[in-house]
Design an enzyme around this catalytic site. Structure first.
Site, PDB file in Angstrom:
ATOM      1  N   ASN A   1       0.833  -1.221   0.000  1.00 13.74           N
ATOM      2  CA  ASN A   1       0.000   0.000   0.000  1.00 13.74           C
ATOM      3  C   ASN A   1       0.860   1.262   0.000  1.00 13.74           C
ATOM      4  OD1 ASN A   1       0.967   0.155   2.584  1.00 13.74           O
ATOM      5  ND2 ASN A   1      -1.022   0.154   3.599  1.00 13.74           N
TER       6      ASN A   1
ATOM      7  N   PHE B   1       5.600  -9.811   4.085  1.00 12.81           N
ATOM      8  CA  PHE B   1       6.363  -8.791   4.811  1.00 12.81           C
ATOM      9  C   PHE B   1       5.474  -7.660   5.320  1.00 12.81           C
ATOM     10  CE2 PHE B   1       9.457 -10.359   1.648  1.00 12.81           C
ATOM     11  CZ  PHE B   1      10.512 -10.673   2.473  1.00 12.81           C
TER      12      PHE B   1
ATOM     13  N   SER C   1       9.975 -11.957  14.094  1.00 13.20           N
ATOM     14  CA  SER C   1      11.055 -11.115  14.609  1.00 13.20           C
ATOM     15  C   SER C   1      11.630 -11.718  15.885  1.00 13.20           C
ATOM     16  CB  SER C   1      10.468  -9.738  14.920  1.00 13.20           C
ATOM     17  OG  SER C   1      11.347  -8.995  15.717  1.00 13.20           O
TER      18      SER C   1
ATOM     19  N   TYR D   1       3.624  -3.878  18.920  1.00 12.96           N
ATOM     20  CA  TYR D   1       4.262  -4.428  17.716  1.00 12.96           C
ATOM     21  C   TYR D   1       4.672  -5.886  17.963  1.00 12.96           C
ATOM     22  CZ  TYR D   1       8.030  -5.605  14.500  1.00 12.96           C
ATOM     23  OH  TYR D   1       8.832  -6.266  13.592  1.00 12.96           O
TER      24      TYR D   1
ATOM     25  N   LYS E   1       3.405  -9.868  16.348  1.00 14.91           N
ATOM     26  CA  LYS E   1       4.228 -10.971  15.820  1.00 14.91           C
ATOM     27  C   LYS E   1       3.910 -12.272  16.566  1.00 14.91           C
ATOM     28  CE  LYS E   1       6.447  -8.517  12.769  1.00 14.91           C
ATOM     29  NZ  LYS E   1       6.018  -8.605  11.368  1.00 14.91           N
TER      30      LYS E   1
ATOM     31  N   LEU F   1      19.498   1.748  15.002  1.00 13.72           N
ATOM     32  CA  LEU F   1      20.882   2.220  15.113  1.00 13.72           C
ATOM     33  C   LEU F   1      21.532   2.556  13.767  1.00 13.72           C
ATOM     34  CD1 LEU F   1      23.357   2.708  16.937  1.00 13.72           C
ATOM     35  CD2 LEU F   1      23.967   0.300  16.595  1.00 13.72           C
TER      36      LEU F   1
HETATM   37  P1  NAD Z   1       9.246  -1.799   5.658  1.00  7.32           P
HETATM   38  O1  NAD Z   1       8.357  -0.845   6.363  1.00  7.32           O
HETATM   39  O2  NAD Z   1      10.363  -1.255   4.865  1.00  7.32           O
HETATM   40  O3  NAD Z   1       8.370  -2.758   4.727  1.00  7.32           O
HETATM   41  C1  NAD Z   1       7.047  -3.124   5.042  1.00  7.32           C
HETATM   42  C2  NAD Z   1       6.183  -2.820   3.820  1.00  7.32           C
HETATM   43  O4  NAD Z   1       4.832  -3.182   4.112  1.00  7.32           O
HETATM   44  C3  NAD Z   1       6.183  -1.327   3.456  1.00  7.32           C
HETATM   45  O5  NAD Z   1       6.533  -1.187   2.093  1.00  7.32           O
HETATM   46  C4  NAD Z   1       4.749  -0.880   3.712  1.00  7.32           C
HETATM   47  O6  NAD Z   1       4.342   0.112   2.799  1.00  7.32           O
HETATM   48  C5  NAD Z   1       3.988  -2.183   3.545  1.00  7.32           C
HETATM   49  N1  NAD Z   1       2.721  -2.251   4.283  1.00  7.32           N
HETATM   50  C6  NAD Z   1       2.465  -1.953   5.578  1.00  7.32           C
HETATM   51  N2  NAD Z   1       1.176  -2.145   5.850  1.00  7.32           N
HETATM   52  C7  NAD Z   1       0.592  -2.590   4.707  1.00  7.32           C
HETATM   53  C8  NAD Z   1      -0.744  -2.956   4.347  1.00  7.32           C
HETATM   54  N3  NAD Z   1      -1.747  -2.866   5.224  1.00  7.32           N
HETATM   55  N4  NAD Z   1      -0.977  -3.382   3.103  1.00  7.32           N
HETATM   56  C9  NAD Z   1       0.004  -3.441   2.191  1.00  7.32           C
HETATM   57  N5  NAD Z   1       1.268  -3.090   2.458  1.00  7.32           N
HETATM   58  C10 NAD Z   1       1.562  -2.668   3.707  1.00  7.32           C
HETATM   59  O7  NAD Z   1       9.780  -2.829   6.747  1.00  7.32           O
HETATM   60  P2  NAD Z   1      10.909  -3.956   6.633  1.00  7.32           P
HETATM   61  O8  NAD Z   1      12.057  -3.561   7.501  1.00  7.32           O
HETATM   62  O9  NAD Z   1      11.161  -4.312   5.219  1.00  7.32           O
HETATM   63  O10 NAD Z   1      10.157  -5.133   7.397  1.00  7.32           O
HETATM   64  C11 NAD Z   1       9.412  -6.116   6.707  1.00  7.32           C
HETATM   65  C12 NAD Z   1       8.790  -7.051   7.712  1.00  7.32           C
HETATM   66  O11 NAD Z   1       9.803  -7.620   8.522  1.00  7.32           O
HETATM   67  C13 NAD Z   1       7.815  -6.372   8.668  1.00  7.32           C
HETATM   68  O12 NAD Z   1       6.723  -7.234   8.890  1.00  7.32           O
HETATM   69  C14 NAD Z   1       8.614  -6.216   9.941  1.00  7.32           C
HETATM   70  O13 NAD Z   1       7.800  -6.215  11.085  1.00  7.32           O
HETATM   71  C15 NAD Z   1       9.516  -7.445   9.891  1.00  7.32           C
HETATM   72  N6  NAD Z   1      10.759  -7.268  10.648  1.00  7.32           N
HETATM   73  C16 NAD Z   1      11.586  -6.220  10.356  1.00  7.32           C
HETATM   74  C17 NAD Z   1      12.754  -6.029  11.104  1.00  7.32           C
HETATM   75  C18 NAD Z   1      13.671  -4.869  10.829  1.00  7.32           C
HETATM   76  O14 NAD Z   1      14.487  -4.545  11.694  1.00  7.32           O
HETATM   77  N7  NAD Z   1      13.610  -4.233   9.674  1.00  7.32           N
HETATM   78  C19 NAD Z   1      13.072  -6.920  12.138  1.00  7.32           C
HETATM   79  C20 NAD Z   1      12.218  -7.988  12.390  1.00  7.32           C
HETATM   80  C21 NAD Z   1      11.058  -8.152  11.631  1.00  7.32           C
HETATM   81  N1  UFG Z   2      20.780   2.265  19.780  1.00  3.00           N
HETATM   82  C1  UFG Z   2      21.494   3.382  20.177  1.00  3.00           C
HETATM   83  N2  UFG Z   2      21.164   4.573  19.606  1.00  3.00           N
HETATM   84  C2  UFG Z   2      20.176   4.705  18.679  1.00  3.00           C
HETATM   85  C3  UFG Z   2      19.461   3.558  18.285  1.00  3.00           C
HETATM   86  C4  UFG Z   2      19.783   2.355  18.873  1.00  3.00           C
HETATM   87  O1  UFG Z   2      22.383   3.294  21.002  1.00  3.00           O
HETATM   88  O2  UFG Z   2      19.937   5.825  18.202  1.00  3.00           O
HETATM   89  C5  UFG Z   2      21.140   0.955  20.380  1.00  3.00           C
HETATM   90  C6  UFG Z   2      20.004   0.284  21.130  1.00  3.00           C
HETATM   91  O3  UFG Z   2      19.970   0.713  22.469  1.00  3.00           O
HETATM   92  C7  UFG Z   2      20.367  -1.188  20.965  1.00  3.00           C
HETATM   93  C8  UFG Z   2      21.047  -1.256  19.580  1.00  3.00           C
HETATM   94  O4  UFG Z   2      21.457   0.083  19.307  1.00  3.00           O
HETATM   95  O5  UFG Z   2      21.306  -1.573  21.921  1.00  3.00           O
HETATM   96  C9  UFG Z   2      20.124  -1.718  18.470  1.00  3.00           C
HETATM   97  O6  UFG Z   2      18.939  -0.943  18.458  1.00  3.00           O
HETATM   98  P1  UFG Z   2      17.899  -0.951  17.240  1.00  3.00           P
HETATM   99  O7  UFG Z   2      16.833   0.035  17.565  1.00  3.00           O
HETATM  100  O8  UFG Z   2      18.627  -0.777  15.961  1.00  3.00           O
HETATM  101  O9  UFG Z   2      17.362  -2.456  17.246  1.00  3.00           O
HETATM  102  P2  UFG Z   2      16.600  -3.281  18.376  1.00  3.00           P
HETATM  103  O10 UFG Z   2      17.427  -4.499  18.640  1.00  3.00           O
HETATM  104  O11 UFG Z   2      16.267  -2.466  19.534  1.00  3.00           O
HETATM  105  O12 UFG Z   2      15.228  -3.677  17.654  1.00  3.00           O
HETATM  106  C10 UFG Z   2      15.177  -4.077  16.280  1.00  3.00           C
HETATM  107  C11 UFG Z   2      13.800  -3.713  15.735  1.00  3.00           C
HETATM  108  C12 UFG Z   2      12.745  -4.518  16.433  1.00  3.00           C
HETATM  109  C13 UFG Z   2      13.072  -5.983  16.271  1.00  3.00           C
HETATM  110  C14 UFG Z   2      14.446  -6.273  16.812  1.00  3.00           C
HETATM  111  C15 UFG Z   2      14.828  -7.705  16.571  1.00  3.00           C
HETATM  112  O13 UFG Z   2      13.560  -2.319  15.915  1.00  3.00           O
HETATM  113  O14 UFG Z   2      11.500  -4.269  15.837  1.00  3.00           O
HETATM  114  O15 UFG Z   2      15.407  -5.445  16.157  1.00  3.00           O
HETATM  115  O16 UFG Z   2      14.696  -8.031  15.239  1.00  3.00           O
HETATM  116  F1  UFG Z   2      12.166  -6.697  16.970  1.00  3.00           F
END
Ligand code: NAD
Ligand code: UFG
Length: 404
Positions: free
Chosen positions: A100, A148, A192, A216, A220, A267
């Site tokens: 979307n 995703f 996640s 969030y 999951k 980060l």
């Molecule tokens: P992202 O936001 O870049 O990608 C998610 C995509 O989903 C986006 O393009 C968004 O427009 C689309 N979207 C959201 N709601 C929607 C809906 N209702 N219908 C259609 N499209 C929709 O995020 P990402 O980092 O690529 O993450 C992808 C997936 O992986 C997510 O489910 C996220 O929770 C999971 N995940 C991400 C991380 C991370 O650190 N990036 C870690 C663990 C899990």
């Molecule tokens: N951190 C900083 N400064 C910042 C951002 C982060 O010091 O500005 C530190 C955090 O305290 C942590 C590490 O960097 O120690 C990583 O932080 P992130 O926010 O990059 O990642 P998290 O591990 O907290 O969480 C991410 C996603 C979650 C997901 C998780 C595991 O945000 O949604 O990874 O996949 F669940």
């Protein structure tokens, strides 16, 4: 179906003949969708014969050429989705992308096509829109879904729980219902490491109890439960929930990468904007954790490694039934200060930083036990933290205004 042969080898000709039979079967699959599982199994047997011919040499190319599966990628224009689209296309899958565009841009489609040299079908559709999702399944014969789509910002989910539960959970329920109505029984879901909650101790193994600390995370945990229940209700269902650790980096071309809206929470995107001069200073959230240098330790994984893990998961889901949760991580942790040092090396300048108080909800250490992915898929992450930071910086440099 056109098959060209460029070889004098007799075995190649035999394989092409098998390809021809497989292609014919594929046409039957489209016509006789309800017998698809049976015919797909027949194709798998043909692939095994080909494997014997080739003694595993060209396994990856041939096993996937014959299947020619069509995969629906929800959230396919996002960060991880776009890299996975490239990897699926590289492995000869056909893809249909649905997004979307709430957190990504249409331009990502052009970039995926540019990298892969292949055209993709894109739908700007919300997964909560039952009619819209149904139309995609009616217009395309979908063999499996990589799911995703979802909202992913932890802090935002605390402020907007209803939006998060509606989008992530209701959206997934709509998707699953449409899949059921159209006989599609394979799904790879973006879970996640957040499902390990606060009470487990790293390295995390998939059999540990799951929990969450924010809306969030609960989406999951709940979606994993819904998917497990679907597998209990339908023995033909195949689900792989991939539990990602900390995905960073970008595609080597620099055409796709992480392009967050507003000020980044995570980060590496934050460091990237400090390096690019868009943000002034990184706050290191706490240096008094029980870790080697006192800063938080995470399992950072290159997004290209993550993408290849999805291809393995799809292959697995094609051949197996039931529910599997699988960690995708490197199995190694890096501290905040180690990541900063690797980024400084990549961009060739110091990153302005200060030590700030701990961020609420953070844990000291989080890294995967990645052995199940190796055992089940034969998959292992390859890139180290230096390569991840180099690719992140390359993308940042080449796209000062993100993906436009
Ligand atoms: P992202 O936001 O870049 O990608 C998610 C995509 O989903 C986006 O393009 C968004 O427009 C689309 N979207 C959201 N709601 C929607 C809906 N209702 N219908 C259609 N499209 C929709 O995020 P990402 O980092 O690529 O993450 C992808 C997936 O992986 C997510 O489910 C996220 O929770 C999971 N995940 C991400 C991380 C991370 O650190 N990036 C870690 C663990 C899990
Ligand atoms: N951190 C900083 N400064 C910042 C951002 C982060 O010091 O500005 C530190 C955090 O305290 C942590 C590490 O960097 O120690 C990583 O932080 P992130 O926010 O990059 O990642 P998290 O591990 O907290 O969480 C991410 C996603 C979650 C997901 C998780 C595991 O945000 O949604 O990874 O996949 F669940």
């Amino acid at each position: 179906c056109v098959i060209s042969i460029q070889s004098d080898e007799k075995s190649d000709c035999a394989i092409c003949a098998l390809d021809l039979i497989s292609a014919s079967l594929r046409i039957y699959i489209i016509i006789l969708n309800k017998y698809s599982t049976f015919l797909l199994n027949l194709q798998l047997h043909l692939a095994k014969i080909k494997k014997i011919y080739y003694n595993n040499k060209y396994r990856n190319i041939y096993e996937r050429t014959y299947i020619m599966s069509r995969i629906l990628v929800t959230g396919g224009t996002g960060f991880i989705g776009s890299h996975t689209c490239v990897e699926l296309l590289k492995n000869n899958f056909e893809i249909v992308v649905m997004d979307n565009l709430s957190n990504s841009k249409r331009a990502a489609v052009d970039r995926i096509e540019k990298i892969s040299g292949k055209k993709i079908t894109f739908y700007k559709t919300d997964m909560c829109d039952y009619d819209g999702v149904t139309q995609i399944f009616k217009e395309n014969s979908i063999d499996a879904v990589v799911h995703f789509a979802g909202l992913k910002a932890v802090g935002e989910s605390v402020k907007m729980p209803l939006e998060y539960y509606t989008n992530n959970i209701h959206g997934t329920l709509v998707l699953l219902r449409v899949m059921r109505e159209n006989g599609c029984k394979r799904i790879v879901f973006s879970s996640s490491a957040t499902v390990y909650g606060m009470n487990n101790v790293a390295p995390y193994t998939e059999d540990m109890p799951t929990s969450a600390t924010n809306p969030y995370g609960y989406t999951k945990v709940m979606i994993e439960q819904i998917l497990k229940d679907c597998c209990v209700a339908d023995a033909e269902m195949s689900v792989v929930a991939l539990r990602y650790f900390n995905p960073i980096g970008a595609h080597k071309s620099g055409l796709i990468g992480e392009d967050p809206n507003g000020i980044p929470n995570n980060l590496v995107p934050y460091i990237a904007q400090v390096a690019a001069g868009k943000l002034e200073q990184l706050s290191v959230y706490g240096n008094d954790y029980d870790t080697p240098d006192g800063t938080g330790v995470r399992d950072y994984i290159h997004v290209e490694d993550l993408a290849s893990g999805h291809v393995c998961a799809i292959d697995y889901a094609m051949k197996n039934k039931g529910f599997e949760a699988v960690n995708l991580g490197t199995g190694k942790g890096s501290s905040v200060l180690e990541v900063v040092a690797a980024y400084e090396k990549a961009c060739g300048k110091p990153i302005n930083k200060r030590i700030a108080p701990r961020r609420s909800g953070d844990i000291a250490t989080c890294f995967a036990d990645a052995s199940k992915a190796k055992k089940l898929f034969g998959w292992e992450a390859k890139a180290d933290i230096d390569e991840m930071c180099a690719d992140s910086w390359n993308f940042t440099k080449l796209n000062p205004n993100g993906i436009n």
